[in-house]
Write a protein that holds these residues in place. Structure first.
Motif, PDB file in Angstrom:
ATOM      1  N   MET A 127       0.820  -1.177   0.108  1.00  0.00           N
ATOM      2  CA  MET A 127       0.080  -0.134   0.003  1.00  0.00           C
ATOM      3  C   MET A 127       0.818   1.123  -0.003  1.00  0.00           C
ATOM      4  O   MET A 127       0.574   2.299  -0.685  1.00  0.00           O
ATOM      5  N   LEU A 128       2.043   1.205   0.753  1.00  0.00           N
ATOM      6  CA  LEU A 128       2.899   2.418   0.893  1.00  0.00           C
ATOM      7  C   LEU A 128       3.455   2.691  -0.680  1.00  0.00           C
ATOM      8  O   LEU A 128       3.474   3.687  -1.204  1.00  0.00           O
ATOM      9  N   GLU A 129       3.836   1.636  -1.372  1.00  0.00           N
ATOM     10  CA  GLU A 129       4.449   1.759  -2.769  1.00  0.00           C
ATOM     11  C   GLU A 129       3.243   2.178  -3.913  1.00  0.00           C
ATOM     12  O   GLU A 129       3.599   3.109  -4.799  1.00  0.00           O
ATOM     13  N   PRO A 159       8.346   4.612  -0.642  1.00  0.00           N
ATOM     14  CA  PRO A 159       9.151   3.435  -0.511  1.00  0.00           C
ATOM     15  C   PRO A 159       8.998   2.611   0.658  1.00  0.00           C
ATOM     16  O   PRO A 159       8.744   3.170   1.776  1.00  0.00           O
ATOM     17  N   ARG A 160       8.753   1.241   0.399  1.00  0.00           N
ATOM     18  CA  ARG A 160       8.731   0.402   1.516  1.00  0.00           C
ATOM     19  C   ARG A 160       9.507   0.408   2.663  1.00  0.00           C
ATOM     20  O   ARG A 160       9.176   0.238   4.052  1.00  0.00           O
ATOM     21  N   ASP A 161      10.859   0.879   2.587  1.00  0.00           N
ATOM     22  CA  ASP A 161      11.748   0.892   3.485  1.00  0.00           C
ATOM     23  C   ASP A 161      11.696   2.084   4.557  1.00  0.00           C
ATOM     24  O   ASP A 161      12.105   2.174   5.546  1.00  0.00           O
ATOM     25  N   ARG A 162      10.722   3.061   4.025  1.00  0.00           N
ATOM     26  CA  ARG A 162      10.420   4.216   4.885  1.00  0.00           C
ATOM     27  C   ARG A 162       9.061   3.694   5.767  1.00  0.00           C
ATOM     28  O   ARG A 162       8.739   4.636   6.545  1.00  0.00           O
ATOM     29  N   GLY A 163       8.765   2.550   5.757  1.00  0.00           N
ATOM     30  CA  GLY A 163       7.640   2.226   6.615  1.00  0.00           C
ATOM     31  C   GLY A 163       7.787   2.085   8.179  1.00  0.00           C
ATOM     32  O   GLY A 163       7.095   2.341   8.930  1.00  0.00           O
ATOM     33  N   SER A 164       9.208   1.994   8.508  1.00  0.00           N
ATOM     34  CA  SER A 164       9.484   1.971   9.706  1.00  0.00           C
ATOM     35  C   SER A 164       9.720   3.129  10.572  1.00  0.00           C
ATOM     36  O   SER A 164      10.102   3.508  11.746  1.00  0.00           O
ATOM     37  N   ILE A 190      -4.042   8.173   2.871  1.00  0.00           N
ATOM     38  CA  ILE A 190      -4.533   7.484   1.598  1.00  0.00           C
ATOM     39  C   ILE A 190      -4.678   6.134   1.577  1.00  0.00           C
ATOM     40  O   ILE A 190      -5.546   5.234   1.361  1.00  0.00           O
ATOM     41  N   ALA A 191      -3.261   5.819   1.853  1.00  0.00           N
ATOM     42  CA  ALA A 191      -2.931   4.239   1.960  1.00  0.00           C
ATOM     43  C   ALA A 191      -3.916   3.597   2.957  1.00  0.00           C
ATOM     44  O   ALA A 191      -4.263   2.328   2.844  1.00  0.00           O
ATOM     45  N   MET A 192      -3.938   4.047   3.959  1.00  0.00           N
ATOM     46  CA  MET A 192      -4.618   3.464   5.223  1.00  0.00           C
ATOM     47  C   MET A 192      -6.001   3.341   4.772  1.00  0.00           C
ATOM     48  O   MET A 192      -6.958   2.209   4.976  1.00  0.00           O
ATOM     49  N   ALA A 193      -6.561   4.288   4.202  1.00  0.00           N
ATOM     50  CA  ALA A 193      -8.088   4.545   3.682  1.00  0.00           C
ATOM     51  C   ALA A 193      -8.430   3.329   2.638  1.00  0.00           C
ATOM     52  O   ALA A 193      -9.323   2.777   2.785  1.00  0.00           O
TER      53      ALA A 193
END
Length: 339
Positions: A143-145, A150-155, A171-174
């Motif tokens: 969802m982040l991508e 970038p997925r590595d910013r998820g942390s 928006i990704a959460m929604a």
């Protein structure tokens, strides 16, 4: 009043009435409001601050603040089911899965002490207990991508993101549980023009990809022109004009709708003077009798002061609630609010 066919609508609101009650006064926030959103369609809910737009969105989500907020009547149908009769437990399952809301300030939607990936994961896990922890995290990264992060910013944590990126996270959460309806409440107000255009483009692309319906709550007619299929103009808790985007933009009828357009500068004629609406939005705890717009209307008649107007249709779904229009107008017919 019911607009359209229930089978073709994701959302249908019928004669919704919402009040906020305190010891000092009663605020009439939403007054017999009716609207529909077709499947895969975007409705623009337009009006000045204080018109009742956000309260309408909160009512759909079952988030009217209590005990002050009270839904006095009406129906809110999501995929044909009236959510006003759902319990708090049932609404927790509906929120996120069937309907999600994107709020004006992304910081109010994000927990500052939780990582971004964990917050998205919580939304996913709440509606699908069959997924393992690693599967949930994988979906959160996807969802982040999808929203360009970038997925590595998820942390990382919310304070490490810019305003535009925080709104992308929201928006990704929604969208994480692929809801049937998204309510976007002024989603780009806090963003600069460039980021605003990027976020709106992203929302439109994702909506089309998932065939999601959307209610775009805004006072910005430019955003409506870019994103919406139909428009409902709201004033003092009620819809005063509704139609397709072309109906309302090409042929605005209600004096309030015309006033909104008259308040915009014209790029094709820089010498043209603005024609703003006189006065201010009425106090919602002391609304005028009759048509609530008459104190600000240059065309107000005696009947406007004592009697609420009924909608007059002009073909298709275009209607206006105004005493200036009646059944003698060619091509128009007056319909009672109970029809």
């Amino acid at each position: 009043m019911v607009i359209g066919s229930q089978s073709n609508n994701t959302l249908e609101i019928r004669d919704l009435v919402v009040e906020y009650r305190t010891r000092e006064r009663v605020v009439h926030a939403v007054n017999s409001l009716s609207l529909t959103v077709g499947r895969g369609q975007t409705l623009g809910l337009v009006g000045e601050t204080g018109a009742g737009k956000t309260t309408t969105g909160l009512a759909v989500m079952g988030l009217i603040p209590k005990p002050a907020g009270v839904v006095l009547g009406g129906a809110i149908l999501l995929n044909g089911e009236d959510v006003l009769h759902k319990s708090d437990r049932e609404m927790k399952q509906i929120r996120g899965k069937t309907v999600s809301m994107i709020f004006q300030d992304p910081m109010s939607s994000l927990n500052p002490v939780m990582s971004i990936e964990r917050q998205i994961s919580e939304a996913i896990r709440a509606h699908d207990r069959s997924l393992t922890r690693s599967q949930v995290l994988q979906k959160a990264h996807e969802m982040l991508e999808m929203v360009g992060i970038p997925r590595d910013r998820g942390s990382e944590y919310p304070h490490q993101f810019s305003g535009g990126m925080k709104q992308r996270v929201v928006i990704a959460m929604a969208l994480s549980c692929k809801p049937d309806l998204i309510i976007a409440d002024e989603p780009t107000t806090a963003l600069d023009v460039t980021i605003q255009a990027q976020v709106l483009g992203l929302m439109k692309d994702l909506k089309d990809q998932y065939r999601t319906s959307m209610v775009m709550i805004t006072h910005d007619l430019g955003i409506v022109a870019e994103t919406c299929d139909s428009v409902s103009v709201m004033y003092a808790g009620s819809i005063v004009e509704h139609g397709t985007l072309h109906d309302v933009f090409d042929d605005p009828l209600h004096p309030y709708t015309k006033g909104l357009f008259g308040s915009l500068p014209r790029l094709d004629d820089r010498r043209a003077k603005l024609q703003p609406i006189k006065g201010l939005m009425p106090d919602p705890s002391n609304l005028p009798t009759g048509c609530t717009f008459w104190p600000r209307c240059d065309h107000a008649k005696d009947v406007c002061r004592v009697e609420k107007p009924n909608p007059t249709y002009f073909g298709g779904e275009h209607f206006v609630n105004c005493h200036l229009f009646n059944e003698e107008i060619s091509g128009a017919r007056t319909v009672n609010m109970g029809d």
